[in-house]
Design a protein around this motif. Sequence first.
Motif, PDB file in Angstrom:
ATOM      1  N   GLY A 136     -52.254   1.740  57.962  1.00  0.00           N
ATOM      2  CA  GLY A 136     -51.885   2.062  59.341  1.00  0.00           C
ATOM      3  C   GLY A 136     -50.700   1.225  59.792  1.00  0.00           C
ATOM      4  O   GLY A 136     -49.774   1.723  60.436  1.00  0.00           O
ATOM      5  N   LEU A 137     -50.716  -0.062  59.424  1.00  0.00           N
ATOM      6  CA  LEU A 137     -49.616  -0.962  59.795  1.00  0.00           C
ATOM      7  C   LEU A 137     -48.331  -0.521  59.105  1.00  0.00           C
ATOM      8  O   LEU A 137     -47.267  -0.450  59.721  1.00  0.00           O
ATOM      9  CB  LEU A 137     -49.964  -2.398  59.396  1.00  0.00           C
ATOM     10  N   ILE A 138     -48.450  -0.198  57.812  1.00  0.00           N
ATOM     11  CA  ILE A 138     -47.263   0.233  57.058  1.00  0.00           C
ATOM     12  C   ILE A 138     -46.665   1.488  57.699  1.00  0.00           C
ATOM     13  O   ILE A 138     -45.465   1.595  57.918  1.00  0.00           O
ATOM     14  CB  ILE A 138     -47.631   0.492  55.573  1.00  0.00           C
ATOM     15  N   ARG A 139     -47.552   2.417  58.034  1.00  0.00           N
ATOM     16  CA  ARG A 139     -47.094   3.658  58.673  1.00  0.00           C
ATOM     17  C   ARG A 139     -46.384   3.369  59.988  1.00  0.00           C
ATOM     18  O   ARG A 139     -45.332   3.914  60.297  1.00  0.00           O
ATOM     19  CB  ARG A 139     -48.288   4.587  58.954  1.00  0.00           C
ATOM     20  N   HIS A 140     -47.009   2.481  60.755  1.00  0.00           N
ATOM     21  CA  HIS A 140     -46.477   2.144  62.071  1.00  0.00           C
ATOM     22  C   HIS A 140     -45.059   1.586  61.940  1.00  0.00           C
ATOM     23  O   HIS A 140     -44.162   1.955  62.703  1.00  0.00           O
ATOM     24  CB  HIS A 140     -47.406   1.126  62.733  1.00  0.00           C
TER      25      HIS A 140
END
Length: 590
Positions: free
Chosen positions: A312-316
């Motif tokens: 999720g962090l990477i996507r963000h």
Amino acid sequence: MNDKIDHYKKGRAARMAFFTGVGALVVAAPFLFSFSPYVLNMFMQAATYSIVVLGMIVVLGYAGQINLAQATFFGLGAYAVALGTVSLGLNFWLTLLLGVGVAALAGLVLGMTTLRLGGHYLAMITISFQQIFDLVAVNWAEVTHGPDGIAGIERPALFGYQLTDDRAYLALSLFTLILAAFLIWWLPHTRLGRAMRAVRENELAAEVTGVHTLRIKVIAFTMSAGLAGLGGGFYAAGFAYISPDNFNFARSIEFLTMTLLGGAQSAFGGILGSSLLILLPEWLRFLKEVYLAVYGLAVILIMVFLPAGIWGLIRHLADRYRKPAVIDEANIPDLDLVVPATDNAPILKIASIRKHFGGVKAVDGVSLEVRRGTVHALIGPNGSGKTTTLNVLNGIYKPTDGQLLFDNVDITAMTPHERAGMGIGRTFQNIRLFPNMSVLENVMVGAQREHNNIARTDQALRERALSALKFVGISDKAELIARNLPYGHQRLVEIARALAGHPRFLLLDEPAAGLNQTEKRELGELLKRLRGHGLTVFLIEHDIGLIEQVSDRITVLNFGKNIAEGTPAEVLRNPDVIAAYLGEAIHATA
Ligand code: ADP
Ligand code: MG
């Protein structure tokens, strides 16, 4: 339009090529590097667990349903292979298939019997199911070999080539994982995947928009269990030995942790979470006595600070650098709202509907008819039963008494999604979007309702959704995440979602509530355009000016009963109406 579609196709093709390359590299890795048998073993565990966790991504990440029995389905697959090959001497591939089938069937049955409940009940029941499996695996020793487990599980042959070599078997497991990951990555962009996410985001809105929510949840549960069975089958032959403690409740929790840690919303998150939780203990080994505490703390910290997991962090971070596609409105076709006109006989007949909540008579004998092609307004003081009437109309509530005829069909006992399938669209007084999906996806869910013959293919759904967004005037917001839109635009998204389903009958519950003057004026224009297209609209509204402009007929409710009905001119001059409602409303407006 073509530009837009090309853009999507190109983007997806590029990503697909990238993943194929990475996938090929991963599958070939066991041969490219000289890993020790110990490391190969760890990779084997990571690969098989990842397949199981992909199941969790579907059920928990996409469909939003908790499953605390994933180790049971994992165990069913493993035992099928172990017992099938060792005790019965069956072919590995046959037993693998059987394992997937048995696990999926168990998921299907468990899902069908429990998914009506949801929430805490689902958690409790899956835990019980897990405990039962544990007891059976340990105690039914004649079949399962009890706590001793089953040893000597042999690896299969593939195209005549015996996969006894660790590297070859790992490559096969990785290949299976990549294939499964690809399907799970692709799923959210299909009808089924969108429906799952809609269920997760707002189950009530999904159902009312036309999603058969129970069916979607059962499918998600079944898929999840089937993937766990697949992982279990590979696991059994990979390690040659299984015993009940590979499949207990603690393992289910481990699968859950892997899912949440990596990021429940994405296939890659699942693989990342599984691999990390298997490798982390290795990396932390140097800590000796305190290792478990540090490990636990690390997991807790990641989950607290990264609610969408590591992926999720990477996507963000990646999304920051991604420019949303620009959509040229000129290329979007106009929305087709035409409903074959028959006559102007009533499309809806409400016959003495009552809805009581214990002692509260929210609706207490309302009868009315809505004529085809008209805008029919329902007004009345707060708490007079307007929203409840609407909820009975589209099936959120079963009436205590009374009958509903829609197009001469008795719909009184139908579910909300069946009514949506007949062409009843709706918006909510307190907006109910699918907040974490894009505006376009929100509206596509509306377009994909059953029996909407206007849009069948994915491309047609997208086009239909864009047309609906253009109709309400926000097609430039298509790529944004719904929850980031200002309130007024969220109202419009909800209307577009209902229109995309090509409704014959549109229910609007206080669409002007919370809008400023400009937005109200625009809404008025929008309602007039809807009326111009001959759509039948049933409108709850407090803004008398708006109602006067757009409605053909008005029904007034008070204390759950109709107290007046007629044209705006008649009703708004009616002394009873003025006494019961308008005095208050005009006062409020002034
Ligand atoms: P309106 O939309 O006209 O403002 P509602 O239909 O929301 O009014 O509510 C009518 C009455 O029914 C209110 O007194 C409300 O408190 C009550 N009511 C509505 N829904 C429920 C429910 N689910 N349970 C109990 N009472 C309810
Ligand atoms: Mg209301």
